[in-house]
Design an enzyme around this catalytic site. Structure first.
Site, short mmCIF file in Angstrom:
data_model
loop_
_atom_site.label_atom_id
_atom_site.label_comp_id
_atom_site.label_asym_id
_atom_site.label_seq_id
_atom_site.Cartn_x
_atom_site.Cartn_y
_atom_site.Cartn_z
N THR A 116 4.27 2.51 5.58
CA THR A 116 2.90 2.00 5.68
C THR A 116 2.10 2.88 6.63
OG1 THR A 116 1.49 0.20 6.50
CG2 THR A 116 3.71 0.28 7.40
N ARG A 148 -5.42 -2.95 8.56
CA ARG A 148 -5.79 -4.34 8.23
C ARG A 148 -5.71 -5.25 9.46
NH1 ARG A 148 -3.87 -6.23 2.85
NH2 ARG A 148 -2.06 -4.92 3.31
N ARG A 162 0.97 -4.94 -5.51
CA ARG A 162 1.04 -6.17 -4.72
C ARG A 162 1.25 -7.27 -5.78
NH1 ARG A 162 -0.86 -4.12 0.27
NH2 ARG A 162 -2.61 -2.68 0.09
N GLY A 183 0.84 -1.20 0.00
CA GLY A 183 0.00 0.00 0.00
C GLY A 183 0.87 1.25 0.00
N GLN A 230 -7.55 8.02 3.36
CA GLN A 230 -6.48 8.01 4.38
C GLN A 230 -5.11 7.71 3.79
OE1 GLN A 230 -8.21 5.75 8.09
NE2 GLN A 230 -9.34 5.23 6.26
N ASP A 268 -0.28 1.88 8.30
CA ASP A 268 -0.79 1.05 9.40
C ASP A 268 0.08 1.07 10.67
OD1 ASP A 268 -2.87 0.32 7.80
OD2 ASP A 268 -2.35 -1.80 7.65
N GLY A 309 5.65 -2.16 3.59
CA GLY A 309 5.17 -2.61 4.89
C GLY A 309 5.66 -4.01 5.21
N ASP A 319 2.27 -1.05 11.51
CA ASP A 319 2.23 -2.40 12.08
C ASP A 319 3.60 -3.07 11.99
OD1 ASP A 319 2.15 -2.48 9.32
OD2 ASP A 319 0.68 -4.09 9.20
#
Ligand SMILES: Nc1ncnc2c1ncn2[C@@H]1O[C@H](COP(=O)(O)OP(=O)(O)O)[C@@H](O)[C@H]1O
Ligand SMILES: O=P(O)(O)OC[C@H]1O[C@](O)(COP(=O)(O)O)[C@@H](O)[C@@H]1O
Ligand SMILES: [Mg+2]
Length: 328
Positions: A131, A177, A77, A16, A260, A133, A107, A135
């Site tokens: 990323t 996610r 991806r 992403g 976002q 996220d 990511g 994460d």
């Protein structure tokens, strides 16, 4: 560590996109060229590596991009990169350009790909955490997170205006996610009554009780921020459940979605990306391999890619006590 000298490096963005990726690419290209390296852009992440979509970069190739969201290198991806055949093709393409060092901005998935690739082939890989996220372990922040959270805050503040005007309960689903950081930070920053994230078990009936208690004292405007990857399966599921339990409440849902991921990176993301990109090149020149460049307590921090992707980060219970108290 490897004692082979890097002379030609590749840079790619994968997974992403995240605001600030362009600032990272700019830093890599200009730092590499400053040190006498040739720098190549691998377009569309691992897919471009497989398809030999590789372009030589000059200092001016990255002019006027520090402020732009998205990624000028494009991203993808790539299913083929999951296969040994795909990775072999990718390796041969890098070799054909004489590329002997790779910087991957992406990511957790992209780092898993880089890990596999560097297990199989002799090209050192350095990861930069790009990323929204957040994460990934080994860095206080990831490139894009700050911008994404600020975009979410901006949207939730607007929702708050209309929620207040109508005395409504709004459920807002944000991205993430498997990670709740966007939800946690945007929820706290907008004064949400509840924040539902995958890292924390939510007692949904306690949420209902608290909403009923607020209904009794005529506090009808409430915000619930839900991470898309939370245990109930995201905002729609949570809305369905709450509607069943509170049939008289006026409930709306907004899914913020890909808004976002876009937009001009914040100052924090531009600086983070510039520092990381600059240090990624130094890492390759120092002979490091398979590490992620992070920043912890404002200091550069290097984490093996295998650790960066594994550690699920712990979120202190304290956050949830605070949310409850501040929203009472
Ligand atoms: N285990 C793996 N082996 C090989 N490649 C992988 C692996 N996991 C991810 N990748 C590659 O990295 C790409 C990006 O991963 P993804 O999880 O989609 O995004 P992100 O890097 O943002 O987490 C995947 O499409 C795939 O090409
Ligand atoms: O844009 P896509 O492919 O639908 O992916 C959506 C996912 O990408 C993200 O925005 C970012 O995740 P990654 O950094 O792992 O790519 C997630 O929050 C979201 O679940
Ligand atoms: Mg990911």
């Amino acid at each position: 560590m490897t004692d082979k000298k890097v002379t030609r490096i590749g840079v790619l963005t994968s997974g992403g996109d995240a605001p600030g990726m362009n600032a990272a690419v700019r830093a890599v290209v200009r730092t590499g060229i400053y040190h006498g390296l040739e720098v190549y852009a691998v377009m569309r992440g691992y897919q471009g590596m497989i398809e030999n979509d590789i372009v030589k970069m000059e200092s001016r190739s990255v002019a006027n991009i520090i402020q732009r969201g998205g990624t000028i290198l494009k991203t993808a991806r790539s299913k083929e990169f999951f296969t040994p055949e795909g990775r072999k093709k990718a390796y041969e393409n890098l070799k054909s350009h004489g590329i002997n060092g790779l910087i991957v901005v992406g990511g957790d998935g992209s780092f898993n790909g880089a890990l596999k690739f560097s297990e199989e082939f002799d090209i050192p890989c350095i990861g930069l955490p790009g990323t929204i996220d957040k994460d990934i372990a080994g860095s206080d922040f990831t490139i894009g997170f700050d911008t994404a959270v600020n975009t979410a805050i901006d949207a939730i503040d607007k929702i708050r205006d209309t929620a207040d005007a109508h005395d409504r309960l709004f459920i807002i689903e944000v991205m993430g996610r498997d990670a709740g950081y966007i939800a946690l930070h945007s929820g706290v920053a907008t004064g949400a009554e509840h924040v539902l994230i995958p890292e924390h078990k939510t007692d949904i009936d306690e949420v209902i009780n608290s909403l009923q208690e607020k209904e009794k004292r005529k506090k009808l405007m409430n915000l619930i921020v839900v991470a898309e990857g939370d245990e109930f399966g995201g905002g729609e599921q949570v809305t369905k459940y709450i509607k069943e339990k509170l049939p008289n409440a006026d409930i709306k849902i907004t899914v913020l979605g890909h808004i976002q991921r876009g937009g001009s990176p914040t100052c924090a993301d531009r600086i983070l990306a510039s520092r990381m990109g600059y240090h990624a090149v130094l890492c390759l020149m120092e002979g490091r391999n398979n590490v992620m460049v992070g920043i912890v307590n404002d200091q550069m921090h290097y984490t093996p890619l295998s650790k960066a992707v594994k550690a699920k980060q712990q979120i202190d219970e304290d956050w949830f006590d605070m949310i409850k108290i501040l929203a009472s």
